[in-house]
Scaffold this active site. Structure first.
Site, PDB file in Angstrom:
ATOM      1  N   GLY A   1      -4.100 -12.238  -4.178  1.00  0.00           N
ATOM      2  CA  GLY A   1      -3.146 -11.224  -3.967  1.00  0.00           C
ATOM      3  C   GLY A   1      -1.742 -11.733  -4.591  1.00  0.00           C
ATOM      4  O   GLY A   1      -0.926 -11.027  -4.447  1.00  0.00           O
ATOM      5  N   LEU A   2      -2.062 -12.362  -5.697  1.00  0.00           N
ATOM      6  CA  LEU A   2      -0.787 -12.714  -6.537  1.00  0.00           C
ATOM      7  C   LEU A   2      -0.892 -12.116  -7.894  1.00  0.00           C
ATOM      8  O   LEU A   2      -0.115 -12.250  -8.771  1.00  0.00           O
ATOM      9  CB  LEU A   2      -0.650 -14.321  -6.689  1.00  0.00           C
ATOM     10  CG  LEU A   2      -0.475 -15.271  -5.434  1.00  0.00           C
ATOM     11  CD1 LEU A   2      -0.244 -16.373  -5.677  1.00  0.00           C
ATOM     12  CD2 LEU A   2       0.774 -14.340  -4.701  1.00  0.00           C
TER      13      LEU A   2
ATOM     14  N   HIS B   1       0.719  -1.147   0.027  1.00  0.00           N
ATOM     15  CA  HIS B   1      -0.002   0.019  -0.108  1.00  0.00           C
ATOM     16  C   HIS B   1       0.721   1.437   0.035  1.00  0.00           C
ATOM     17  O   HIS B   1       0.698   2.406   0.597  1.00  0.00           O
ATOM     18  CB  HIS B   1      -1.120  -0.048   1.339  1.00  0.00           C
ATOM     19  CG  HIS B   1      -2.017  -1.276   1.197  1.00  0.00           C
ATOM     20  ND1 HIS B   1      -2.910  -1.117   0.293  1.00  0.00           N
ATOM     21  CD2 HIS B   1      -2.023  -2.325   1.927  1.00  0.00           C
ATOM     22  CE1 HIS B   1      -3.625  -2.197   0.268  1.00  0.00           C
ATOM     23  NE2 HIS B   1      -3.162  -3.015   1.376  1.00  0.00           N
TER      24      HIS B   1
ATOM     25  N   ASP C   1       2.238  -3.804  -9.502  1.00  0.00           N
ATOM     26  CA  ASP C   1       1.957  -5.181  -9.853  1.00  0.00           C
ATOM     27  C   ASP C   1       2.171  -5.179 -11.572  1.00  0.00           C
ATOM     28  O   ASP C   1       3.034  -6.002 -11.937  1.00  0.00           O
ATOM     29  CB  ASP C   1       0.479  -5.656  -9.672  1.00  0.00           C
ATOM     30  CG  ASP C   1       0.110  -5.628  -8.321  1.00  0.00           C
ATOM     31  OD1 ASP C   1       0.800  -5.638  -7.476  1.00  0.00           O
ATOM     32  OD2 ASP C   1      -1.094  -5.928  -8.057  1.00  0.00           O
TER      33      ASP C   1
ATOM     34  N   GLU D   1      -6.891  -0.719 -15.418  1.00  0.00           N
ATOM     35  CA  GLU D   1      -7.538  -1.062 -14.209  1.00  0.00           C
ATOM     36  C   GLU D   1      -8.199  -0.068 -13.585  1.00  0.00           C
ATOM     37  O   GLU D   1      -9.218  -0.173 -13.094  1.00  0.00           O
ATOM     38  CB  GLU D   1      -6.415  -2.164 -13.263  1.00  0.00           C
ATOM     39  CG  GLU D   1      -7.160  -2.777 -12.298  1.00  0.00           C
ATOM     40  CD  GLU D   1      -6.132  -3.733 -11.828  1.00  0.00           C
ATOM     41  OE1 GLU D   1      -6.683  -4.310 -10.643  1.00  0.00           O
ATOM     42  OE2 GLU D   1      -5.531  -4.396 -12.515  1.00  0.00           O
TER      43      GLU D   1
END
Length: 405
Positions: free
Chosen positions: A119-120, A31, A167, A155
């Site tokens: 979470g990957l 975060h 990511d 996204e």
């Protein structure tokens, strides 16, 4: 000087038919990537595979081999998000179109094995693999930062998920055998080998709690982000900092009375997390597995208590992990509210560790956890280069030195 036009930013290359992008696990730095902070992820050997071919029907077709579903649209389509897997690929198409790229009709198939909602980064893996395939299909190329930023915009804008850049960047730029220390403000990065000193005898184990999370605009993730950004604005106005990436705990405490208790806690997590990432990079450079593990466990406590993005099941997995022989540290990885833990342990203890974790979790919650022993895998660009597909230009981003991060 005139603004650069979209067509000027691309170059022509022979079309290709396939692309692949990995998943990722974040070792530490959670975060922090939407407030100019530091992250330390690595790509992992799960992957999304995309095949693309010219279509004779004049349509854009997106097909999921996993779900056995298709989404078909004309090139002029401007429909909103459908609320399913296809949005991640369609969002990438939309962003390419916004840059002036108009792909010829195609049939695109998405398949892969990145666990969903864990979470990957299954969504970012789909985005990056789609971007690489569409670039090949159109004979265009973009440098690493622009591919990552384009996928992030897909996204944010189309899927309406307020994710940061980590990511997409890690999945695009990672190098096999290395973690990637990324400064998310300017996208400078440093590759850190995973085999120095004590780390040479360690493995990373990912444990999937099987508790699904949903990172959407209406989720708790989005609420945490709003609270964080409200606190960041207070610090900007008071001290003139650009973002939390250059704020200090002392500055935060001086502003405590001007922000909500929630914003104070969210900002405290991010500021202290940036410090932990810096220390983690030093520990990795020195091959100090013990110190890296301590920082990972401390990061989980901060996510649990200050960012409040963990859940009971994940806390149990972390608490159980750090009690096992050979485990240096453990933490929640990803957006939170479920998903996976990442664990650093001696390679020789991996089998015993995974058996103990699975048994304890099954006895406590009646859930069979998935466990994966992971190595640091290649990112999408390295995979493309290995396969002989030249789809990007300027693939090297200026690597920032540790003292600059």
């Amino acid at each position: 000087m005139e603004p650069e036009q979209p067509a000027q930013r691309f170059g022509a290359h022979p079309a290709a038919l396939t692309a692949s992008a990995p998943g990722r696990v974040n070792l530490i730095g959670e975060h922090t990537d939407y407030t100019g902070g530091l992250v330390l992820p690595m790509a992992i050997p799960f992957q999304t595979n995309v095949e693309i071919a010219h279509a004779a029907d004049g349509m854009y077709t997106f097909h999921s081999a996993q779900f056995q579903e298709s989404r078909v649209m004309p090139p002029s389509d401007q429909s909103p998000a459908a609320g399913n897997w296809s949005d991640y690929s369609v969002g990438v198409l939309r962003e390419l179109q916004a840059l002036g790229v108009r792909p010829e009709p195609f049939y695109l198939t998405v398949d892969g094995n990145v666990p969903l909602g864990s979470g990957l980064s299954s969504s970012a893996s789909i985005e990056v693999a789609t971007a690489m395939a569409l670039l090949q299909h159109t004979g265009k190329h973009l440098p690493i930062p622009e591919i990552a930023l384009l996928c992030q915009r897909a996204e944010n804008v189309y899927v309406h998920s307020p994710c940061g850049i980590m990511d997409q960047f890690a999945i695009t730029a990672a190098t096999a055998g290395h973690a990637l220390l990324l400064n998310t403000r300017d996208l400078t990065y440093q590759l850190l080998p995973m085999n120095t000193g004590e780390l040479a005898g360690c493995v990373v184990v990912v444990v999937n709690s099987m508790v699904r999370h949903t990172v959407t605009a209406g989720s708790e993730y989005a609420q945490r982000r709003r609270e964080l950004e409200a606190g960041q604005q207070v610090l900007r106005e008071r001290f003139g900092v650009r973002d939390l990436g250059e704020a200090t705990v002392e500055q935060l405490l001086a502003c405590a009375g001007a922000m909500s208790a929630e914003s104070l806690k969210r900002c405290r997590h991010v500021i202290t997390e940036n410090g932990r990432v810096r220390e983690a990079a030093e520990a990795m450079t020195a091959g100090d597995a013990k110190r890296l593990g301590e920082l990972m466990t401390a990061a989980h406590a901060s996510e649990r208590d200050d960012f409040e993005c963990s859940v009971e099941e994940v806390d149990f997995l972390v608490d159980t992990a750090v009690q096992q022989a050979g485990c240096f540290g453990a933490r929640l990885t990803g957006g939170g509210f479920g998903g996976c833990t990442v664990n650093l342990l001696l390679a020789g203890e991996a089998d015993r560790f995974t058996a103990a974790i699975r048994q304890a979790y099954q006895e406590r919650y009646g859930i069979t956890a998935q466990t994966f022993v992971c190595e640091a895998a290649a990112g999408a660009v390295e995979r493309a280069a290995t396969a002989g597909s030249d789809v990007t230009a300027g693939t090297d981003v200026a690597a920032g030195r540790a003292d600059q991060l």
